[in-house]
Design a protein around this motif. Structure first.
Motif, mmCIF file in Angstrom:
data_model
loop_
_atom_site.group_PDB
_atom_site.id
_atom_site.type_symbol
_atom_site.label_atom_id
_atom_site.label_comp_id
_atom_site.label_asym_id
_atom_site.label_seq_id
_atom_site.Cartn_x
_atom_site.Cartn_y
_atom_site.Cartn_z
ATOM 1 N N GLU A 49 0.824 -1.213 0.000
ATOM 2 C CA GLU A 49 0.000 0.000 0.000
ATOM 3 C C GLU A 49 0.856 1.260 0.000
ATOM 4 O OE1 GLU A 49 -2.499 -0.701 3.383
ATOM 5 O OE2 GLU A 49 -3.754 -2.135 2.284
ATOM 6 N N SER A 50 1.956 1.237 0.724
ATOM 7 C CA SER A 50 2.851 2.391 0.755
ATOM 8 C C SER A 50 3.457 2.647 -0.620
ATOM 9 C CB SER A 50 3.962 2.185 1.787
ATOM 10 O OG SER A 50 3.422 2.130 3.079
ATOM 11 N N ALA A 51 3.901 1.583 -1.276
ATOM 12 C CA ALA A 51 4.478 1.718 -2.617
ATOM 13 C C ALA A 51 3.424 2.201 -3.616
ATOM 14 C CB ALA A 51 5.073 0.386 -3.069
ATOM 15 N N TYR A 52 2.215 1.683 -3.486
ATOM 16 C CA TYR A 52 1.103 2.081 -4.351
ATOM 17 C C TYR A 52 0.805 3.579 -4.198
ATOM 18 C CZ TYR A 52 -3.933 2.584 -5.424
ATOM 19 O OH TYR A 52 -5.149 3.013 -5.876
ATOM 20 N N LEU A 53 0.651 4.024 -2.957
ATOM 21 C CA LEU A 53 0.362 5.443 -2.718
ATOM 22 C C LEU A 53 1.496 6.341 -3.188
ATOM 23 C CD1 LEU A 53 -1.358 5.285 0.781
ATOM 24 C CD2 LEU A 53 -2.421 5.937 -1.388
ATOM 25 N N SER A 54 2.716 5.917 -2.971
ATOM 26 C CA SER A 54 3.870 6.697 -3.408
ATOM 27 C C SER A 54 3.878 6.837 -4.933
ATOM 28 C CB SER A 54 5.154 6.033 -2.917
ATOM 29 O OG SER A 54 6.281 6.717 -3.384
ATOM 30 N N ALA A 55 3.613 5.739 -5.622
ATOM 31 C CA ALA A 55 3.588 5.779 -7.086
ATOM 32 C C ALA A 55 2.437 6.652 -7.586
ATOM 33 C CB ALA A 55 3.478 4.361 -7.643
ATOM 34 N N LEU A 56 1.278 6.571 -6.923
ATOM 35 C CA LEU A 56 0.155 7.433 -7.326
ATOM 36 C C LEU A 56 0.502 8.899 -7.139
ATOM 37 C CD1 LEU A 56 -3.140 5.771 -5.986
ATOM 38 C CD2 LEU A 56 -2.442 6.065 -8.366
ATOM 39 N N ARG A 57 1.116 9.218 -6.010
ATOM 40 C CA ARG A 57 1.482 10.622 -5.736
ATOM 41 C C ARG A 57 2.468 11.147 -6.775
ATOM 42 N NH1 ARG A 57 1.267 8.956 0.163
ATOM 43 N NH2 ARG A 57 -0.608 9.979 0.919
ATOM 44 N N GLN A 58 3.385 10.295 -7.217
ATOM 45 C CA GLN A 58 4.351 10.714 -8.242
ATOM 46 C C GLN A 58 3.661 10.932 -9.579
ATOM 47 O OE1 GLN A 58 7.396 7.656 -8.180
ATOM 48 N NE2 GLN A 58 8.788 9.039 -7.115
ATOM 49 N N GLN A 59 2.722 10.055 -9.890
ATOM 50 C CA GLN A 59 2.037 10.116 -11.181
ATOM 51 C C GLN A 59 0.994 11.244 -11.218
ATOM 52 O OE1 GLN A 59 2.826 8.052 -13.763
ATOM 53 N NE2 GLN A 59 1.389 9.084 -15.099
ATOM 54 N N LEU A 60 0.313 11.455 -10.111
ATOM 55 C CA LEU A 60 -0.793 12.415 -10.063
ATOM 56 C C LEU A 60 -0.467 13.543 -9.091
ATOM 57 C CD1 LEU A 60 -3.618 9.724 -9.753
ATOM 58 C CD2 LEU A 60 -2.916 10.918 -11.851
ATOM 59 N N ARG A 61 0.446 14.381 -9.461
ATOM 60 C CA ARG A 61 0.981 15.409 -8.568
ATOM 61 C C ARG A 61 -0.060 16.429 -8.113
ATOM 62 N NH1 ARG A 61 6.380 14.770 -8.051
ATOM 63 N NH2 ARG A 61 7.464 13.693 -9.706
ATOM 64 N N THR A 62 -1.101 16.660 -8.884
ATOM 65 C CA THR A 62 -2.084 17.676 -8.511
ATOM 66 C C THR A 62 -3.333 17.079 -7.838
ATOM 67 O OG1 THR A 62 -3.121 17.595 -10.679
ATOM 68 C CG2 THR A 62 -1.339 19.209 -10.367
ATOM 69 N N THR A 63 -3.350 15.786 -7.639
ATOM 70 C CA THR A 63 -4.512 15.116 -7.032
ATOM 71 C C THR A 63 -4.438 15.190 -5.512
ATOM 72 O OG1 THR A 63 -4.683 13.620 -8.918
ATOM 73 C CG2 THR A 63 -5.746 12.920 -6.902
ATOM 74 N N ASP A 64 -5.603 15.324 -4.884
ATOM 75 C CA ASP A 64 -5.706 15.390 -3.425
ATOM 76 C C ASP A 64 -5.637 13.973 -2.835
ATOM 77 O OD1 ASP A 64 -6.271 15.973 -0.769
ATOM 78 O OD2 ASP A 64 -8.406 16.318 -1.133
ATOM 79 N N PHE A 65 -4.622 13.716 -2.031
ATOM 80 C CA PHE A 65 -4.457 12.421 -1.366
ATOM 81 C C PHE A 65 -4.636 12.551 0.143
ATOM 82 C CE2 PHE A 65 -2.219 11.686 -5.360
ATOM 83 C CZ PHE A 65 -2.751 10.456 -5.735
ATOM 84 N N SER A 66 -5.482 13.500 0.569
ATOM 85 C CA SER A 66 -5.685 13.700 2.004
ATOM 86 C C SER A 66 -6.441 12.535 2.647
ATOM 87 C CB SER A 66 -6.412 15.015 2.260
ATOM 88 O OG SER A 66 -7.684 14.994 1.637
ATOM 89 N N SER A 67 -7.063 11.707 1.839
ATOM 90 C CA SER A 67 -7.744 10.508 2.333
ATOM 91 C C SER A 67 -7.116 9.283 1.667
ATOM 92 C CB SER A 67 -9.240 10.589 2.016
ATOM 93 O OG SER A 67 -9.883 9.437 2.478
#
Length: 124
Positions: A49-67
């Motif tokens: 899950e940590s790797a998944y979230l990290s990869a999403l954050r890198q790919q989607l820099r302007t997306t809100d990941f507060s949840s």
């Protein structure tokens, strides 16, 4: 008195044959406890899950990941869809219909396959 002597002799003979625990007997490494198995699975899921979230954050820099749990749940839903024989395109369309943008839906499908359910990882 003879009975006590016979019992004592039997006890001593049994003790000498069994070694009285002189040799330490450890737990076999081949059979982990249920707690150890659960902890191992939890640690593996956390790493995925940590790797998944990290990869999403890198790919989607302007997306809100507060949840972050919402994004993890979306990724797990993608894996479940793959388990049920849905295609990546069907998963993409489903996420898009649920309100994700095209880049978000695409990233969730691909990155889920890579990190959360690697058995479905896309091949290059």
């Amino acid at each position: 008195m003879r009975k006590i002597g016979a019992v004592a002799a039997t006890f001593l003979l049994t003790a000498s044959l069994t070694g009285c625990g002189a040799l330490p007997v450890g737990r076999s490494a081949a059979s982990p406890t249920p707690t150890a198995v659960a902890e191992s699975r939890a640690a593996e899921a956390f790493a995925q899950e940590s790797a998944y979230l990290s990869a999403l954050r890198q790919q989607l820099r302007t997306t809100d990941f507060s949840s972050p749990q919402l994004w993890i749940d979306l990724g797990r839903a993608v894996c479940k869809g793959f388990d049920e024989a849905m295609t990546p395109k069907e998963m993409f369309d489903s996420l898009k219909d649920a309100g994700l943008s095209e880049p978000e839906a695409s990233a969730v499908v691909v990155i889920s396959g890579i990190h959360l359910c690697p058995e479905y990882a896309p091949t290059p």
